[in-house]
Design a protein around this motif. Structure first.
Motif, short mmCIF file in Angstrom:
data_model
loop_
_atom_site.label_atom_id
_atom_site.label_comp_id
_atom_site.label_asym_id
_atom_site.label_seq_id
_atom_site.Cartn_x
_atom_site.Cartn_y
_atom_site.Cartn_z
N THR A 294 0.80 -1.22 0.00
CA THR A 294 0.00 0.00 0.00
C THR A 294 0.83 1.27 0.00
O THR A 294 0.32 2.34 -0.32
CB THR A 294 -0.92 0.01 1.23
N GLY A 295 2.10 1.17 0.36
CA GLY A 295 2.92 2.37 0.44
C GLY A 295 2.69 3.17 1.70
O GLY A 295 3.15 4.32 1.80
N ALA A 296 1.98 2.62 2.68
CA ALA A 296 1.75 3.31 3.94
C ALA A 296 3.06 3.39 4.73
O ALA A 296 3.97 2.58 4.55
CB ALA A 296 0.67 2.61 4.75
N ASP A 297 3.13 4.36 5.66
CA ASP A 297 4.35 4.57 6.43
C ASP A 297 4.34 3.83 7.76
O ASP A 297 5.40 3.57 8.33
CB ASP A 297 4.55 6.07 6.69
N ALA A 298 3.19 3.53 8.28
CA ALA A 298 3.09 2.81 9.55
C ALA A 298 1.76 2.08 9.58
O ALA A 298 0.83 2.40 8.84
CB ALA A 298 3.21 3.77 10.73
N GLY A 299 1.68 1.08 10.45
CA GLY A 299 0.44 0.32 10.55
C GLY A 299 0.37 -0.47 11.83
O GLY A 299 1.37 -0.67 12.53
N GLU A 300 -0.82 -0.91 12.14
CA GLU A 300 -1.04 -1.71 13.35
C GLU A 300 -2.17 -2.70 13.08
O GLU A 300 -3.09 -2.43 12.29
CB GLU A 300 -1.39 -0.82 14.53
N VAL A 301 -2.09 -3.84 13.75
CA VAL A 301 -3.14 -4.84 13.70
C VAL A 301 -3.59 -5.08 15.14
O VAL A 301 -2.77 -5.41 16.01
CB VAL A 301 -2.66 -6.16 13.07
N SER A 302 -4.89 -4.87 15.38
CA SER A 302 -5.45 -5.09 16.71
C SER A 302 -6.51 -6.17 16.62
O SER A 302 -7.28 -6.24 15.65
CB SER A 302 -6.08 -3.79 17.25
N LEU A 303 -6.55 -7.02 17.65
CA LEU A 303 -7.48 -8.14 17.67
C LEU A 303 -8.30 -8.10 18.94
O LEU A 303 -7.82 -7.65 20.00
CB LEU A 303 -6.74 -9.48 17.59
N PHE A 304 -9.53 -8.54 18.85
CA PHE A 304 -10.36 -8.72 20.03
C PHE A 304 -9.88 -9.96 20.78
O PHE A 304 -9.82 -11.05 20.22
CB PHE A 304 -11.83 -8.89 19.65
N GLU A 305 -9.52 -9.76 22.04
CA GLU A 305 -9.07 -10.88 22.85
C GLU A 305 -10.28 -11.57 23.46
O GLU A 305 -11.25 -10.90 23.86
CB GLU A 305 -8.13 -10.39 23.95
N LEU A 398 -10.49 2.47 -6.01
CA LEU A 398 -9.66 1.31 -6.36
C LEU A 398 -8.77 0.93 -5.19
O LEU A 398 -8.61 -0.26 -4.87
CB LEU A 398 -8.82 1.63 -7.59
N GLU A 399 -8.19 1.93 -4.51
CA GLU A 399 -7.35 1.63 -3.36
C GLU A 399 -8.18 1.07 -2.21
O GLU A 399 -7.72 0.18 -1.47
CB GLU A 399 -6.63 2.90 -2.92
N GLN A 400 -9.40 1.56 -2.05
CA GLN A 400 -10.27 1.01 -1.01
C GLN A 400 -10.58 -0.46 -1.29
O GLN A 400 -10.60 -1.28 -0.36
CB GLN A 400 -11.56 1.83 -0.93
N ASP A 401 -10.82 -0.80 -2.56
CA ASP A 401 -11.07 -2.20 -2.90
C ASP A 401 -9.84 -3.07 -2.59
O ASP A 401 -9.97 -4.19 -2.09
CB ASP A 401 -11.42 -2.32 -4.38
N LEU A 402 -8.65 -2.53 -2.89
CA LEU A 402 -7.42 -3.28 -2.60
C LEU A 402 -7.27 -3.47 -1.10
O LEU A 402 -6.96 -4.57 -0.63
CB LEU A 402 -6.22 -2.53 -3.18
N LEU A 403 -7.49 -2.40 -0.33
CA LEU A 403 -7.37 -2.52 1.11
C LEU A 403 -8.40 -3.49 1.68
O LEU A 403 -8.11 -4.26 2.60
CB LEU A 403 -7.54 -1.13 1.74
N ALA A 404 -9.61 -3.46 1.12
CA ALA A 404 -10.64 -4.40 1.58
C ALA A 404 -10.23 -5.83 1.29
O ALA A 404 -10.47 -6.74 2.10
CB ALA A 404 -11.98 -4.07 0.92
N ALA A 405 -9.61 -6.06 0.12
CA ALA A 405 -9.15 -7.41 -0.22
C ALA A 405 -8.05 -7.86 0.74
O ALA A 405 -8.02 -9.02 1.18
CB ALA A 405 -8.64 -7.43 -1.66
N ILE A 406 -7.14 -6.94 1.09
CA ILE A 406 -6.08 -7.28 2.04
C ILE A 406 -6.67 -7.64 3.40
O ILE A 406 -6.31 -8.65 4.02
CB ILE A 406 -5.09 -6.10 2.15
N ALA A 407 -7.58 -6.78 3.88
CA ALA A 407 -8.22 -7.05 5.17
C ALA A 407 -8.97 -8.37 5.16
O ALA A 407 -8.95 -9.13 6.14
CB ALA A 407 -9.16 -5.91 5.54
N SER A 408 -9.61 -8.67 4.03
CA SER A 408 -10.34 -9.93 3.93
C SER A 408 -9.38 -11.11 4.00
O SER A 408 -9.67 -12.12 4.65
CB SER A 408 -11.14 -9.96 2.63
N GLN A 409 -8.22 -11.00 3.32
CA GLN A 409 -7.22 -12.07 3.37
C GLN A 409 -6.76 -12.32 4.81
O GLN A 409 -6.68 -13.46 5.27
CB GLN A 409 -6.02 -11.69 2.50
N ILE A 410 -6.46 -11.23 5.51
CA ILE A 410 -5.98 -11.38 6.89
C ILE A 410 -7.08 -11.98 7.76
O ILE A 410 -6.81 -12.88 8.58
CB ILE A 410 -5.53 -10.01 7.42
N ALA A 411 -8.32 -11.49 7.60
CA ALA A 411 -9.42 -11.97 8.44
C ALA A 411 -9.69 -13.45 8.20
O ALA A 411 -9.90 -14.22 9.15
CB ALA A 411 -10.68 -11.16 8.17
#
Length: 592
Positions: A294-305, A398-411
């Motif tokens: 995505t070319g983002a500079d930072a990121g985080e993944v948070s999960l419900f425990e 288009l970028e939103q669709d790509l991000l949604a696909a990435i999130a779907s893969q991770i989920a």
């Protein structure tokens, strides 16, 4: 009907020429007939005036001779029929001698009201169009006077008849000439128009169709339209716009293919998660890949425990060292939590606009825009993915669709891991007490036995059984008995080390595996467990035969004559039943 534009233009051109010819012929026919009728009237009138003048000067005696001369002079060839009638309406002279003496209506074959009005002095001349024997006939009636000077006294009348048929060839010749003129005129107009439309419309449209067909067939590099083929009008502007769109489409296609390859690489990391990689390590690697895509500079993944009503950061990348501590100390809810509740994509170009006022520190670190995506699979929100950038950037569709696909893969990967872990837990855990089941006990016992034999360590196995538990179940029911078993499992788990294994062996029997524990230490553990159970306030314990719930404990230790894991288990079982035979509520070792 032709399907191509060229065929349709040709068809419509031919139809237009034919329609022009038909319309020209119809208009020409009407005009020629009108001119012919006017010409006939003029000729008839001049002929009738000349005859009337001769008849008036010669008198009635010269009337027949004058009509004979008129007939021989060409009147019959021109189609004229002439009769002279008196005031009584009887024919006194005629071009056809057989009509002399007949009433005028019988002589001319039809009633002639115009002649009657002329004889009565009502009209100076009368023109009438009649149909005689199936042919159109033009009739003309003039009055005759006794004295040309004294025009007031009428002595008779002159009647001329002439059909249209002798003039029909002239009419059709003029119509044919007009049709030929219309054909030549249409050809002069249609042919240049055809070449113009072929060059400025048909050929450019074929190029547009070909380019669109390439796009529809999914070719990676659709053909461009040459500049020389673009006309200098609106269609040319359309073609230039299409070229620009094709260029953007080609660039987007290349970018999409690149990102699809990266997504494929990302999906391959999901396989690693289901195999051996720890969850945190997989999330860290996945987040690095997402930032690269995505070319983002930072990121985080948070999960419900499980058991918590908030998100916990499980992986982060690109932040300052104390970022996680700052996140944990923040009192206000995160936007990531709000995103997870709403289950939709959220984007904010400037973090200072965050209504939660929780991300202002990011601005000081140069991170402005961000977007949040829910990690949702099978209708369940597992957590959230947040990406930060140093630019105030709003993702395109288009970028939103790509991000949604990435999130779907991770989920999906996370859901698969949870399903795998749950399946493994069900396969290795006793569903009632949550302890390890018999299968896990046997596998762990075999592993510990090999380790103890190899390193010459002691290994002790304790087997316990609730005393008179059948009486308790029969008195209070199995649900109450299940409660006792769960409480007993908690007591056993709390009485041993973390390295020890507590397992439900079957029914009310439990087994405790104590690695690197000698017989004397194991007897201490067994006595500790027995006392804890005896003193625990189980429900309805006073109804038991001894007035309380108790257990019997059997202990067996390797290597005291035991060579196989099964013999260690059987030895502990024999010791357990020996404790029961000795009166229950006691600890007994097979070596005693």
């Amino acid at each position: 009907m032709a399907r191509t534009l060229r065929g349709q233009l040709l068809t419509y051109g031919v139809l237009a020429v034919l329609l022009a010819m038909v319309l020209s012929g119809a208009v020409g026919l009407i005009v020629v007939q009108a001119r012919t009728r006017a010409l006939l009237r003029t000729q008839m009138l001049s002929t009738a005036v000349a005859l009337a003048s001769g008849l008036e000067q010669g008198g009635p005696a010269q009337g027949q001779a004058l009509l004979d001369t008129f007939r021989r002079g060409g009147g019959a060839d021109a189609g004229y029929d002439a009769v002279v009638v008196d005031l009584a309406g009887r024919v006194v002279a005629a071009t056809d001698l057989g009509d002399v003496g007949k009433p005028v209506d019988e002589a001319i074959g039809h009633a002639e009201p115009g002649l009657q009005r002329v004889l009565a002095g009502e009209l100076p001349v009368a023109f009438e169009e009649m149909t005689h024997r199936g042919l159109p006939v033009l009739d003309l009636s003039l009055p005759l006077h006794a004295d040309p000077v004294e025009a007031a006294r009428i002595t008779g009348g002159l009647h001329l008849s002439m059909p249209y048929r002798p003039f029909a060839p002239l009419v059709w010749r003029q119509v044919a000439a007009l049709g030929l003129f219309a054909l030549l005129l249409a050809a002069l107009l249609v042919v240049p128009l055809w070449f113009y439309l072929e060059r400025s419309l048909v050929r450019p449209l074929r190029l547009v169709v070909a380019a669109n067909r390439d796009v529809g067939e999914g070719r990676p590099a659709p053909r461009r339209i040459p500049d020389r083929a673009m006309p200098h009008h609106e269609l040319g502007e359309l073609m230039r716009s299409l070229n620009e769109m094709l260029a953007r489409l080609e660039a987007a296609d290349g970018e999409l293919r690149r990102r699809l390859r990266e997504l494929s690489a990302l999906s391959s990391t999901a396989v690693l998660l289901s195999q051996s990689a720890p969850l945190e390590e997989w999330l860290r690697q996945t987040l690095e890949k997402v930032l690269e895509i995505t070319g983002a500079d930072a990121g985080e993944v948070s999960l419900f425990e499980p058991g918590l009503q908030r998100l916990v950061v499980r992986a982060h990348q690109g932040f300052w060292p104390d970022w996680l501590t700052a996140e944990a100390d923040r009192p206000t809810p995160t936007l990531c939590s709000a995103m997870a509740e709403r289950r939709k994509f959220l984007s904010l170009e400037d973090v200072s606009q965050d209504e939660h006022r929780s991300r202002l520190a990011y601005v000081r670190k140069g991170l402005h825009g961000y977007c949040d995506l829910p990690l949702e699979a099978e209708g369940q929100v597992l957590g959230g993915l947040r990406l930060h950038s140093r630019q105030e950037h709003k993702p395109s569709p288009l970028e939103q669709d790509l991000l949604a696909a990435i999130a779907s893969q991770i989920a999906v990967a996370l859901m698969n891991v949870r399903l795998y872990q749950e399946t493994r837990r069900l396969a290795t855990t006793d569903p009632l007490t949550g302890l390890a089941n018999r299968r896990v006990l046997e596998e762990r016992l075999a592993d510990e036995f090999r380790r103890a034999r190899r390193y010459e360590h002691a290994l002790t196995l304790i087997m316990t059984d609730l005393d008179h538990f059948k009486v308790y179940n029969d008195t209070h029911g199995h649900p109450a008995g299940d409660v006792v078993l769960r409480e007993l499992a908690i007591l056993l788990q709390g009485s041993v080390r973390e390295t020890d294994l507590v397992a439900r062996y079957g029914g009310e029997e439990f087994v405790i595996l104590l690695p690197e524990t000698a017989r004397a230490a194991a007897l201490v553990v067994g006595e500790k467990i027995r006392a804890a159970v005896e003193q625990h306030p189980f429900a309805h314990r006073e109804t038991q035969p001894s007035g309380r719930l108790t257990i019997s404990v059997g202990v067996a230790t390797f290597p005291e004559g035991l060579e196989q894991p099964e013999t260690l288990l059987h030895s502990a079982d024999r010791a357990l039943y020996q404790a029961k035979a000795m009166g229950r509520n006691r600890v007994y070792s097979s070596a005693l």
